[in-house]
Design an enzyme around this catalytic site. Structure first.
Site, PDB file in Angstrom:
ATOM      1  N   ASN A  42       0.828  -0.582   0.046  1.00 14.17           N
ATOM      2  CA  ASN A  42      -0.149  -0.204  -0.226  1.00 14.17           C
ATOM      3  C   ASN A  42       0.484   0.829  -0.456  1.00 14.17           C
ATOM      4  O   ASN A  42       0.586   2.247  -0.838  1.00 14.17           O
ATOM      5  CB  ASN A  42      -1.099  -0.123   1.550  1.00 14.17           C
ATOM      6  CG  ASN A  42      -1.812  -1.216   0.746  1.00 14.17           C
ATOM      7  OD1 ASN A  42      -3.153  -1.496  -0.026  1.00 14.17           O
ATOM      8  ND2 ASN A  42      -2.547  -1.060   2.178  1.00 14.17           N
ATOM      9  N   ASN A 122      13.274  21.680 -24.103  1.00 12.59           N
ATOM     10  CA  ASN A 122      13.920  20.209 -23.571  1.00 12.59           C
ATOM     11  C   ASN A 122      13.081  20.788 -22.058  1.00 12.59           C
ATOM     12  O   ASN A 122      14.073  21.163 -21.402  1.00 12.59           O
ATOM     13  CB  ASN A 122      15.177  19.871 -23.910  1.00 12.59           C
ATOM     14  CG  ASN A 122      15.520  18.767 -23.274  1.00 12.59           C
ATOM     15  OD1 ASN A 122      15.099  18.323 -22.707  1.00 12.59           O
ATOM     16  ND2 ASN A 122      16.427  18.596 -23.719  1.00 12.59           N
ATOM     17  N   GLU A 143      14.997  23.828 -20.691  1.00 12.78           N
ATOM     18  CA  GLU A 143      16.587  23.619 -21.822  1.00 12.78           C
ATOM     19  C   GLU A 143      15.480  24.521 -22.741  1.00 12.78           C
ATOM     20  O   GLU A 143      14.264  23.464 -22.892  1.00 12.78           O
ATOM     21  CB  GLU A 143      17.586  23.169 -21.235  1.00 12.78           C
ATOM     22  CG  GLU A 143      18.273  22.812 -20.231  1.00 12.78           C
ATOM     23  CD  GLU A 143      18.703  21.523 -20.185  1.00 12.78           C
ATOM     24  OE1 GLU A 143      19.163  21.064 -21.686  1.00 12.78           O
ATOM     25  OE2 GLU A 143      20.029  21.302 -19.746  1.00 12.78           O
ATOM     26  N   ASP A 601     -10.813  -6.581 -34.739  1.00 10.21           N
ATOM     27  CA  ASP A 601     -11.794  -6.146 -35.519  1.00 10.21           C
ATOM     28  C   ASP A 601     -12.282  -5.996 -36.981  1.00 10.21           C
ATOM     29  O   ASP A 601     -13.419  -6.379 -36.825  1.00 10.21           O
ATOM     30  CB  ASP A 601     -11.837  -4.847 -35.573  1.00 10.21           C
ATOM     31  CG  ASP A 601     -11.747  -4.083 -34.152  1.00 10.21           C
ATOM     32  OD1 ASP A 601     -11.517  -4.709 -32.956  1.00 10.21           O
ATOM     33  OD2 ASP A 601     -11.217  -2.672 -33.507  1.00 10.21           O
ATOM     34  N   GLU A 804       1.287   1.093 -32.762  1.00  9.65           N
ATOM     35  CA  GLU A 804      -0.194  -0.184 -32.469  1.00  9.65           C
ATOM     36  C   GLU A 804       0.582  -1.500 -32.850  1.00  9.65           C
ATOM     37  O   GLU A 804       0.097  -2.703 -32.534  1.00  9.65           O
ATOM     38  CB  GLU A 804      -1.218   0.892 -32.879  1.00  9.65           C
ATOM     39  CG  GLU A 804      -2.337  -0.061 -32.691  1.00  9.65           C
ATOM     40  CD  GLU A 804      -3.656   0.559 -32.697  1.00  9.65           C
ATOM     41  OE1 GLU A 804      -4.964  -0.767 -32.554  1.00  9.65           O
ATOM     42  OE2 GLU A 804      -3.809   1.692 -32.921  1.00  9.65           O
TER      43      GLU A 804
END
Length: 833
Positions: A42, A122, A143, A601, A804
């Site tokens: 925890n 940056n 920076e 899909d 992906e």
């Protein structure tokens, strides 16, 4: 207790304590050790950037009544349209050149880097915690990318102590300044207790023109010093911090312009115009903005620390030097833990060096871990819309109602595209996470299992809790429905966890394993306590088994196919009596062009669709679920249940061959009834991931001649083998590369990983260094492993991100960018396979 834990963990640990107290073989000291393990878990996982959708957003885990919410935003305030480039939520529309964690562990901290060319910045954010996990510090360091380019870094922090006022006073209030730009706050949370929050500069040049007497353009609008605004924002609206900031600053701009219509302001006063102020004289509230505007023409940049200390703590973080020491220790500790779990030896691949390969793997794993979030809120569920399976048209879920609240601790596929929990993805995430931190993977798994509905056994395919999570989801995907399933990958992961524990102890059903207990002295250096101490896993399995059984039964019932449609056909074929009538499945909710429940899909299915269609992958996933349930029953010594699952598993395996294996095509296929002749069983064969899934899920018997035929398919460069990995669909298929082209050729890591793992299972020689001519399986294993990992690395080196999926043509990254969900399994391939 430190926090108000979820009902799940209260129940689990109370049950564990009762079991231990009742056992004659376990003394009180062992119970104390279990409690120490609970405390360690925890505390070490309490604080982290658990707002996955933010570039950097903090909230505590399992604290939902009165959490402290924190976020970082930034923009270039020297640009008149700078507000439009205010960064907050991770989104591809921002077109950052890079963002993400280089090193990260949610128990320890890490380093996150942002390369933002539009804002000439940056930015590096370090996150560290005290050793006991109670306190934390965030170091923000920036920076200029080009110091010759006039620009500012206007960094906006926000804090909200949710949960309402305490005794009529704000639960988070500024109590003083330690310097002109340093601030100190006192906060109180019902669950966290009292705390101090400080913001202190280390170095940096605030933007100002020395020729001007003042940079203030209106009362409170002065970019040369830290600006602070406190107000009351409802808890449910805190996630809109960016919108509120833009609105308040826009109102301030209009007010300034209206009062000085004829005055032409110099360009270098624009940062002051874009500084937040208390235009409306808000009373102090629970919500605070802090804005710091630094001059990016100064090469040395800027640095400041945000520090949280619980009052009464024994490990407070009070100085800049302490933060620096914690950063050094944290980065070293994570690197040491990483090296302990993964090995990157020299190999016959094209990655330049072991160190480069290791850096790529560490960053990839860090971004998977960096996507872990804690979500709390209501979910939209439509329980009224009925499915007409004969129409195969898209079903609109128009009867949604909010249910909840629920909570979920989970990793996400992509912080920028998919910052929410996906059932289909999460099992794969856990296969990677458990290799680094077994106990963390268990915490995530247990949270998901708590989402199983008590009555039905259903888990939503996407868990979208609350408005913040919902804001990142297209409306058509926000509503969930109990008729729609997804591949049950969580049971795949749980099965792997139990297998690990069994391997470590030997005979899981012997009494000896109960004697191996948590060692509190080494806990802070171990994150595989559950793997090494299966007694805890067993007690959890006892608690969760009834829910898993309901989930198992829900999946089988909801996705059951119509075998009676085939009775005459299969009788004519002479196999009707051999078919196991209860083990036939199809995906509910498919349309003419898509089968979203399958996870793949747009993978081609039977055309035209038919209610009698049976899907080989749906059957294969039932096999995985059954095998997992059999294993759990074995661990729990539920002999009758184990025998029943073994019988069902055997029936699934037999049906795969009897119903779905096509001798003419030499592969597994969906089946349907021939639309031109209803007396013929039609094999709907589209060679690709669906064809190899029974192999990938280890459901083919080890002595089956079909193994070599599947290996031949995977090895065929004219079909699915490529220099970049296994293609999702054969090049020779009519649907290859067509239409949406999501699962019609692109290379996906999750199925490639399962295939590699299955080859290690079926052909142990693939990982042995022995003389002689290599088998077909070994040749495939070695080349696939190298091709897959090298291509993902090459794209990462060129683009800075994992993707992906990957092109079957040239291997370039496609789909969602910065996708370190299951693509992160490349770390296992490089460091474990």
């Amino acid at each position: 207790m430190l926090i108000s834990k979820s009902k799940m963990f209260k129940t689990f640990w109370i049950l564990t304590s009762i079991v231990l107290l009742a056992s004659a073989t376990v003394d009180i000291s062992k119970l104390q050790e279990f409690e120490e393990y609970q405390k360690f878990t925890n505390e070490s996982l309490l604080w982290a950037p658990y707002r996955s959708n933010c570039y950097f957003g903090m909230r505590p885990r399992y604290v939902h009544e009165s959490p402290l919410i924190m976020g970082i935003m930034w923009f270039n305030s020297l640009s008149q349209d700078g507000l439009h480039s205010l960064r907050h939520f991770a989104t591809p529309q921002d077109k950052l050149q890079k963002y993400g964690w280089e090193v990260y562990d949610p128990r320890i901290g890490g380093k996150e880097v942002f390369i933002d060319e539009k804002n000439n910045l940056n930015l590096t954010v370090y996150f560290v915690k005290s050793k006991n996990g109670e306190n934390w510090s965030v170091r923000v360091q920036g920076e200029p990318l080009d110091p010759k380019r006039p620009s500012t870094a206007s960094v906006v922090l926000y804090f909200s102590q949710n949960g309402g006022e305490i005794d009529g006073k704000s639960s988070l209030a500024m109590i003083g300044h330690d310097g002109p730009n340093d601030m100190k706050f006192f906060g109180y949370s019902k669950e966290l207790g009292e705390y101090h929050l400080t913001v202190k500069d280390n170095f940096g040049h605030y933007f100002k023109n020395p020729e001007y007497e003042t940079m203030e353009v209106a009362p409170g609008s002065d970019c040369s010093k830290t600006s602070h605004l406190s107000l009351q924002i409802p808890d449910k609206e805190v996630w809109k911090a960016r919108d509120v900031f833009q609105s308040l600053v826009s109102d301030s701009i209009r007010d300034i312009l209206e009062k000085e219509e004829t005055k032409q302001r110099p360009a270098d006063l624009i940062p002051s115009v874009l500084t937040i102020r208390n235009l409306y004289n808000f009373n102090p509230g629970n919500f605070h903005y802090i804005q710091k505007t630094f001059d990016l023409t100064k090469k040395d940049g800027f640095q400041f620390d945000i520090t949280y200390n619980k009052l009464g703590t024994t490990q407070s973080i009070s100085t800049r030097e302490q933060v620096t020491e914690l950063i050094t220790w944290s980065l070293n500790e994570i690197n040491a833990r990483f090296d302990k779990q993964f090995s990157f030896g020299e190999g016959p691949d094209s990655i330049e060096s072991v160190e480069v390969k290791r850096r790529f793997a560490l960053e990839t794993l860090s971004n998977l871990l960096g996507g872990i979030g804690y979500f709390y809120g209501n979910q939209l569920i439509d329980r009224e819309t009925e499915f007409d399976e004969s129409q195969f048209t898209e079903i609109k879920l128009l009867n949604a109602k909010e249910e909840g609240p629920f909570e979920l601790f989970t990793s996400v596929p992509s912080r920028g595209f998919f910052p929410r929990g996906f059932y289909w993805d999460e099992g794969f995430h856990l296969l990677q996470i458990m290799e680094y931190d077994f106990d963390l993977a268990f915490e995530i798994l247990a949270s998901w299992f708590e989402m199983i509905e008590d009555d039905s056994g259903w888990i939503a395919r996407e868990i979208i809790l609350g408005n913040e999570a919902r804001s990142k989801v297209p409306q058509e995907f926000q509503v969930q429905n109990p008729n729609i399933a997804n591949p049950p990958t969580l049971l795949l992961a749980f099965s792997e966890m139990l297998s690990r524990a069994i391997e470590n102890i030997g005979d899981f059903n012997s009494d000896s394993y109960h004697q191996v207990m948590f060692n509190s002295r080494t806990a802070k250096f171990m994150t595989n306590n559950l793997e090494a101490n299966p007694g805890l896993l067993t007690e959890y399995a006892k608690k969760i088994y009834p829910k898993l059984l309901k989930h198992y039964n829900w999946f089988r019932k909801s996705q059951t196919g119509l075998i009676d449609e085939y009775e005459e056909i299969l009788e004519d074929e002479g196999i009707w009596d051999k078919i196991h009538k209860n083990e036939v499945y199809r995906w509910v909710g498919r349309t003419f062009t898509h089968c979203l429940p399958s996870g793949m899909d747009d993978y081609p299915r039977a055309q035209p669709p038919d209610v009698a269609e049976l899907n080989v992958d749906a059957l294969a996933w039932v096999g995985v679920m059954t095998r997992s349930m059999k294993q759990i029953a074995h661990v729990l010594k539920l002999t009758q249940d184990e025998q029943r699952y073994a019988q069902i598993e055997q029936e699934v395996v037999e049906n795969l061959d009897l119903l779905h294996w096509s001798e003419n095509d030499n592969c597994y296929c969906d089946i349907s009834i021939d639309p031109e002749d209803d007396e013929i069983r039609e094999f709907v064969c589209h060679e690709g991931y669906v064809s190899v899934l029974p192999f990938a899920l280890k459901l083919i018997p080890k002595n089956s001649p079909k193994l070599e035929k599947v290996v031949a398919l995977m090895s065929d460069p004219e079909k699915i083998f490529s220099d970049y990995g296994l293609l999702s669909l054969s090049r020779q298929d009519d649907y290859f590369g067509k239409d949406e082209n999501y699962w019609r050729g692109p290379i996906w890591m999750n199925i490639n990983y399962l295939c590699l793992d299955a080859m290690r299972y079926y052909y142990p020689e693939v990982i042995l260094d022995v003389a002689g001519e290599a088998s077909n399986a070994k040749k495939l294993y070695q080349s696939l492993k190298i091709n897959l990992s090298n291509n993902i690395y090459k794209v990462w080196e060129e683009q800075g991100y994992c993707y992906e999926n990957y092109s079957p043509i040239d291997g370039h990254g496609t789909g969602a960018e910065h996708f370190t969900g299951w693509t992160a399994l490349v770390v296992n391939i490089l460091g474990r396979f």
